[in-house]
Design an enzyme around this catalytic site. Structure first.
Site, PDB file in Angstrom:
ATOM      1  CE1 TYR A 293      -4.157   0.823  -0.376  1.00 50.90           C
ATOM      2  CE2 TYR A 293      -3.723   2.698   1.024  1.00 50.90           C
ATOM      3  CZ  TYR A 293      -4.599   2.155   0.013  1.00 50.90           C
ATOM      4  OH  TYR A 293      -5.740   2.794  -0.110  1.00 50.90           O
TER       5      TYR A 293
ATOM      6  N   GLY B 222       6.388   8.255   0.986  1.00 54.79           N
ATOM      7  CA  GLY B 222       7.416   7.800   1.971  1.00 54.79           C
ATOM      8  C   GLY B 222       8.185   6.610   1.685  1.00 54.79           C
ATOM      9  CG  HIS B 223       6.355   2.761   1.385  1.00 53.91           C
ATOM     10  ND1 HIS B 223       4.828   3.118   1.287  1.00 53.91           N
ATOM     11  CD2 HIS B 223       6.584   2.098   2.532  1.00 53.91           C
ATOM     12  CE1 HIS B 223       4.350   2.504   2.460  1.00 53.91           C
ATOM     13  NE2 HIS B 223       5.444   1.705   3.059  1.00 53.91           N
TER      14      HIS B 223
ATOM     15  CG  MET C 219       2.978  10.758   3.237  1.00 53.04           C
ATOM     16  SD  MET C 219       4.017  10.588   1.826  1.00 53.04           S
ATOM     17  CE  MET C 219       3.813  12.308   1.143  1.00 53.04           C
TER      18      MET C 219
ATOM     19  CB  SER D 229       0.032   1.787   4.718  1.00 54.56           C
ATOM     20  OG  SER D 229       1.158   1.740   3.956  1.00 54.56           O
TER      21      SER D 229
HETATM   22  P1  AMP Z   1       5.837  -0.233   6.269  1.00 55.73           P
HETATM   23  O1  AMP Z   1       5.318  -0.391   4.905  1.00 55.73           O
HETATM   24  O2  AMP Z   1       4.775   0.770   6.944  1.00 55.73           O
HETATM   25  O3  AMP Z   1       6.068  -1.272   7.013  1.00 55.73           O
HETATM   26  O4  AMP Z   1       6.855   0.628   5.962  1.00 55.73           O
HETATM   27  C1  AMP Z   1       8.129   0.348   5.338  1.00 55.73           C
HETATM   28  C2  AMP Z   1       9.256   1.037   5.562  1.00 55.73           C
HETATM   29  O5  AMP Z   1       8.750   2.515   4.961  1.00 55.73           O
HETATM   30  C3  AMP Z   1       9.669   1.339   6.845  1.00 55.73           C
HETATM   31  O6  AMP Z   1      10.963   1.348   6.949  1.00 55.73           O
HETATM   32  C4  AMP Z   1       8.744   2.563   7.155  1.00 55.73           C
HETATM   33  O7  AMP Z   1       9.729   3.346   8.298  1.00 55.73           O
HETATM   34  C5  AMP Z   1       8.942   3.328   5.981  1.00 55.73           C
HETATM   35  N1  AMP Z   1       8.017   4.564   6.076  1.00 55.73           N
HETATM   36  C6  AMP Z   1       6.677   4.537   6.125  1.00 55.73           C
HETATM   37  N2  AMP Z   1       6.155   5.550   6.149  1.00 55.73           N
HETATM   38  C7  AMP Z   1       7.283   6.480   5.865  1.00 55.73           C
HETATM   39  C8  AMP Z   1       7.243   8.224   6.024  1.00 55.73           C
HETATM   40  N3  AMP Z   1       6.170   8.656   6.047  1.00 55.73           N
HETATM   41  N4  AMP Z   1       8.479   8.500   5.833  1.00 55.73           N
HETATM   42  C9  AMP Z   1       9.580   7.772   5.442  1.00 55.73           C
HETATM   43  N5  AMP Z   1       9.773   6.284   5.443  1.00 55.73           N
HETATM   44  C10 AMP Z   1       8.367   5.777   5.977  1.00 55.73           C
END
Ligand code: AMP
Length: 317
Positions: free
Chosen positions: A39, A43-44, A221, A223
């Site tokens: 999703y 950020g990703h 940001m 998901s």
């Molecule tokens: P997730 O899919 O939420 O597990 O996140 C995957 C990676 O994206 C992790 O390293 C999170 O820290 C990073 N991440 C999620 N949201 C952000 C954001 N707003 N800014 C920077 N990195 C993010």
């Protein structure tokens, strides 16, 4: 580097993933891994751009890890949109070379060498901790724990969370065998835990922390933001507002953490947000501090309706 617009290779099997990585490394290429739960948002994508600064090829993993959710948490409602994710990955500058999207990384029934039938460990696992993995029962019983760093902040209200994160990241590291892995500072404690795990267990992988990406109005940001109603989203802006207020108060010389925490908590609760924690901690040890003398990070988790959001800001004076 994959050109923009190129379709990444989609890999679902762990043997296939490892084979691809080894083949690339034998050609002298370095591999950067960006682990995600899908999703995808900007950020990703910013992590992917950061990864391009450190390696020749980029692997993005998309896997919603049941090992980091307790049975009462939001695994079943965690958002997903594989098609949308692929479109985003196609458009990211520099491109993505491979997407690793396994079905179930805790199902060992097809592994060669896995002779025994997996027993159902059920909820009676030895550690007393129960994630959605034990709850399903598939014989997995090996977990990685970063014992001190995992305890505070998010670890208090989510006791299985970091055990699950450290374990899945270890598994991904063994499967993808990257040279570099990029994590967002949005999940500050997670980033520090992975850094510590890599140091303590001698993984030959560089861990890069990448800055938080925010919407224009300041909301970090995530998901999970998709689950916020418009009213809840408006209220959720109070988290970044609270952090900014505390940061500017600290710059003005108000360095007592209890004061700064009160200021932030009031900003959030006034809107109707419910605080899980608001802690000012040392950037490395994540130990709480009472007065800002060296670089700290202010970490907040708060509920808006049924959505729990986290955010943080580094403060140095
Ligand atoms: P997730 O899919 O939420 O597990 O996140 C995957 C990676 O994206 C992790 O390293 C999170 O820290 C990073 N991440 C999620 N949201 C952000 C954001 N707003 N800014 C920077 N990195 C993010």
């Amino acid at each position: 580097m994959a050109p923009k617009g190129k379709h990444p290779l989609i890999i679902t099997g762990k043997d296939e993933m490892r084979k691809w990585s080894r083949q690339m490394r034998s050609q002298g290429k370095t591999i950067g891994l960006v682990p995600t739960m899908g999703y995808l948002h900007q950020g990703h994508l910013s992590l992917i751009q950061e990864a391009h600064n450190h390696s020749n090829l980029i692997v993005v993993s998309i896997y919603v890890n049941p090992g980091q959710f307790s049975p009462s948490e939001d695994l079943s409602t965690y958002p997903s949109d594989f098609h949308g994710d692929m479109l985003k990955l196609k458009s990211v500058p520099g491109g993505v070379d491979a997407v690793f999207c396994p079905k179930n990384l805790y199902d060992y029934s097809n592994d060669s060498g896995e002779k025994q039938k997996s027993e159902n460990l059920g909820s009676g696992c030895a550690s007393g901790l129960v994630s959605c993995v034990e709850d399903k029962g598939n014989g997995h019983e090996t977990w990685v724990r970063v014992e001190r760093l995992e305890k505070g902040l998010c670890g208090k209200s989510r006791p299985v969370f970091f055990r699950g994160v450290a374990t899945i990241v270890t598994k991904l590291f063994h499967i993808v065998e990257p040279d570099v892995a990029v994590f967002g500072k949005k999940d500050y404690q997670q980033w520090r835990i992975i850094q510590r795990m890599v140091r303590d267990l001698d993984f030959a992988i560089e861990i890069v922390g990448s800055e938080i990406m925010r919407d224009r109005d300041g909301l970090a940001m995530s998901s999970r933001n998709v689950h916020l109603s418009p009213e809840e989203r408006e209220k959720a802006l109070s988290i970044s507002r609270a952090l900014l207020k505390a940061k500017s108060a600290a710059k003005d010389g108000r360095v007592k953490c209890s004061e700064l925490k009160d200021l932030a908590i009031l900003t959030i609760t006034k809107t109707g947000g419910r605080i899980d924690y608001a802690e000012i901690v040392d950037q490395d040890s994540l130990e709480a501090v009472t007065e800002i003398k060296s670089p700290v990070v202010f970490c907040i988790a708060a509920w808006f309706g049924k959505v729990r959001l986290i955010d943080n800001m580094e403060i140095s004076i």
